[in-house]
Design an enzyme around this catalytic site. Structure first.
Site: not given
Ligand code: NOJ
Length: 764
Positions: A296
């Site tokens: 993430d």
């Molecule tokens: C953080 C989020 O937790 C995740 O779900 C998302 O895909 C990413 N950022 C990218 O934006």
């Protein structure tokens, strides 16, 4: 010696040429086998730095979906891109912008490997579908598949080839802002919906120009963050992990999902991103997942803050060894992995494995054949926002609405002769219905409830906004500030409600009050809305409350007083049209809650499929020794699976084809459903099971089947569910999936408060 060098240089050149040209010929049937060979050949000529580059993902240059690290300056990113040190980018969108970065990767780097372009296409790209939690309320897998298909088609037409969806995190905590992104609290419904979404995004052919690779996230446990606070610690046992959290993830592998994203949270002491048990043992080992895992945003770096990694180098080592294949915006892979391999701290075979997985998906997407296949501006114009896409999201929106209360059949409204007041800051709001996570949508493009009602000409409408819900212009990255002081419009709204035949009040949450980083400690109507509701009700009792929200809310007062309540979530671009159709009876609501509505925050986590305590009921009047609250009921406000219709449904004659189920045989549970109301309507018939005695205490009820049935007034139909061993299996005390012999109860009804039950015995 020189000759040898020359020969090997020529060889390398030929190899590169071969790799660059080979994609053009592959056909779908030979694709899989061919891809393995192509990936191996490519890997063989890649330098370690180039391999590490494939594992590096950068954010683009304008949208930001996380805290940008200091190193994230565009110039450095462009440099890395030119040097073949970037394998993927996120938040680059539109054919022109994507072509620009793709051109650098393909034409300026030594090997010309295209980028995979990721984006959070969570519930639509430009044409926005209902938020995922709302879609889950439809229990309509085909509509959900199509809705994901619309999102995929628009995103793919805009240069994107990978969505960071579906989010399949089960959660029982409505305080958690990301509850809006998932399918609610139930692993069975959640698994079915997860499969539908993956199929909708990926279609039958990943290389087609209207499909994108899907990503199951966040692996794992993120929805169980303590106190519902985003990014918080998760500490749950193995039984909870296997029985509740894992099923939707595993289901998406069977559906062919190409990628996984790990999670921000610490799971039982180990950050998910550095968790080898999750990523190597379970995901890539036991489940045989062949795709790749992306971290993430910055989660590799956050292992330092968690106190699990000493520094960036340590974090890169821990994440790579644990099975995180791609680094989203931590910069540690690109900066540290090469050295870690040279020092023997990360085995190069792990790098090769990660890169092979990433390259395979690039081949499957057709990017190696034609890196610009997703960059056709003509197609972008045709596909994005098309009439067909809008029709599909409208259908999804109608099906997502849940009727929570309809005393005295106040709904549906007559189409003529009424004097209606429309009240509340959300009534004319064209932005909130788009919900959170709609990054590419144009602001204020949803049909508001007011506009939807205006589409019906027969009644007189009087609109009063009442006090503002928010202060300023909320956005995806900034804190949403709720108005608690400016009462402008309050008295006018109350006055406007007087002497009207009906008052439609649109209340709830702003579209940016849920989503990432948007946990709430209170689930009441925010701002002055509760006060306004009570003041309006005091002058006119004929209130239809339309709720617009990204999570369950505690609306006890409304439930007690207001005659009609419609749960309309955040329904996307076509929102107001779908709501008006329901209010006027052109669409008979059929949604059922995918998540329990608590009476108060103190009840959380509250969910229907809980285990029994040893003292679930009061043993004698006034006795204190039982599992309860002194100041709140044990019951939810609305239970999982609940939802009304303008029709009435009656269940009768639940019977089993046999009262013994033998090993791998099957029995059938049949129930008769009758429409005793005055409207044609659709009911979601639900089957639940309970394992009465097992090696682990089992839930009091678990959803194990559902069917959507449409009946005309007076019509009856038998609805049958097949029950076999697979429905009885759970993660047992032997730490394995098995069905244990013994007695089971079968329950059927229109919600988790089922109306009929019977039983059978399972024998091995
Ligand atoms: C953080 C989020 O937790 C995740 O779900 C998302 O895909 C990413 N950022 C990218 O934006």
């Amino acid at each position: 010696m020189i000759l040898k060098k020359l020969l090997s240089a020529v060889c390398l050149l030929l190899c590169i040429q071969f790799v660059k040209s080979q994609g053009n010929t592959h056909s779908t049937s030979a694709q899989q086998e061919g891809i393995v060979g192509k990936v191996d050949s490519l890997l063989a000529i890649m330098t370690l730095a180039e391999k590490v580059g494939q594992m590096n993902q950068y954010n683009g240059f304008w949208d930001v979906t996380g805290p940008a690290p200091a190193e994230g300056d565009a110039a450095k990113k462009y440099d890395h891109l030119r040097n073949g040190l970037v394998g993927s980018m996120l938040n680059v969108r539109g054919t022109e912008a994507v072509r620009k970065v793709q051109k650098i990767a393909v034409e300026e780097t030594r090997l010309g490997i295209p980028l995979i372009i990721g984006f959070d296409v969570i519930h639509g790209y430009k044409t926005i579908s209902p938020i995922p939690l709302a879609e889950a309320a439809s229990w309509d897998l085909e509509a959900i598949r199509k809705s994901a298909g619309v999102a995929a088609a628009e995103a793919a037409a805009s240069g994107i080839n990978w969505t960071f969806a579906p989010m399949v995190d089960i959660s029982r905590d409505a305080r958690w802002g990301r509850i809006m992104e998932g399918a609610g609290e139930d692993p069975y419904l959640g698994s079915k919906i997860a499969i539908a979404r993956v199929k909708g995004f990926q279609g039958d052919n990943l290389a087609a120009v209207n499909t994108v690779a899907a990503c199951s996230k966040h692996f794992a446990g993120y929805g169980f963050s303590e106190s519902g606070k985003d990014y918080n610690t998760v500490d749950i046992g193995l039984a909870r992990l296997y029985n509740t959290v894992f099923p939707p993830f595993e289901a998406t592998i069977d559906a062919g999902v190409k990628t996984f994203m790990n999670a921000f949270n610490v799971l039982n002491g180990v950050p998910a991103t550095g968790n080898a048990f999750l990523q190597r043992t379970v995901l890539k080992g036991d489940w045989g997942f062949k795709g790749f895992v992306v971290s993430d945003w910055g989660s590799i770096n956050e292992m330092i803050t968690h106190g699990y990694a000493r520094d960036g180098k340590d974090a890169a080592m821990l994440a790579a060894n644990a099975g995180s294949d791609m680094d989203m915006e931590s910069y540690h892979y690109v900066n540290q992995l090469e050295a870690l391999v040279k020092e023997g701290k990360v085995d190069e075979s792990l790098i090769d494995d990660a890169v092979s997985r990433i390259l395979t998906v690039k081949y499957e997407l057709g990017l190696m054949d034609d890196p610009y296949s997703y960059c056709n501006p003509e197609r972008e114009k045709q596909v994005v926002g098309s009439k067909e896409n809008n029709d599909l999201v409208l259908d999804m929106a109608r099906k997502s609405i849940v009727l929570l209360k309809n005393e005295g059949n106040l709904l549906p409204l007559s189409k003529s002769g009424l004097n209606i007041a429309v009240i509340g800051a959300l009534s004319a709001d064209k932005d909130s219905p788009l919900g959170s996570w709609r990054l590419a949508a144009d602001a204020n493009t949803a049909i508001s409830v007011l506009e939807g009602l205006q589409g019906y000409g027969g009644n007189k409408l009087h609109y009063e906004k009442g006090p503002d819900l928010v202060v300023g212009e909320p956005s995806f990255i900034l804190e949403t500030k709720i108005n608690t002081t400016d009462r402008s419009g309050f008295d006018e709204a109350v006055a406007g409600a007087k002497d009207k035949d009906v008052v439609v009040m649109v209340l709830g949450e702003h579209g940016f009050q849920s989503g990432e980083g948007r946990s709430r400690a209170s689930l009441d109507l925010p701002g002055m809305q509760q006060e306004l509701l009570e003041a309006v009700y005091a002058v006119n009792k004929n209130v239809v409350l339309v709720l617009m929200n990204g999570r369950p809310l505690t609306i006890n007062w409304a439930d007690e007083h207001v005659p009609a309540i419609v749960e309309a979530w955040q329904l996307g671009t076509q929102s107001g049209k779908a709501i008006a159709e329901v209010l006027y009876g052109d669409y008979n609501p059929s949604g059922k809650l995918p998540m329990t509505f608590p009476r108060s925050v103190g009840q959380i986590p509250i969910y229907y499929n809980h285990e029994n305590t040893g003292r679930p009921t009061i043993p004698a009047p006034d006795l204190v020794f039982w599992s309860h609250y002194m100041d709140e009921s044990n019951d939810p406000l609305y239970e999982f699976g609940y939802g009304l219709s303008y029709s009435r449904f009656q269940y009768s004659n639940l019977r089993l084809s046999d009262n013994t189920l033998v090993d791998d045989g099957q029995i059938t549970a049949t129930v008769t459903l009758s429409n005793t109301g005055a409207y044609e309507g659709t009911e979601i018939v639900q089957l639940y099971l309970r394992d009465l005695v097992a090696s682990r205490s089992r839930p009091v009820k678990e959803l194990k089947g559902f069917e959507k049935v449409t009946l005309k007034p007076g019509e009856s139909r038998d609805v049958a569910f097949s029950i076999d061993r697979s429905l009885l299996q759970f993660y047992s005390q032997n730490n394995t999936w098995e069905a244990e012999p013994g007695d089971f109860r079968v329950f059927v009804g229109g919600s988790s408060k089922t109306v009929l039950d019977t039983g059978f015995t399972y024998k091995k």
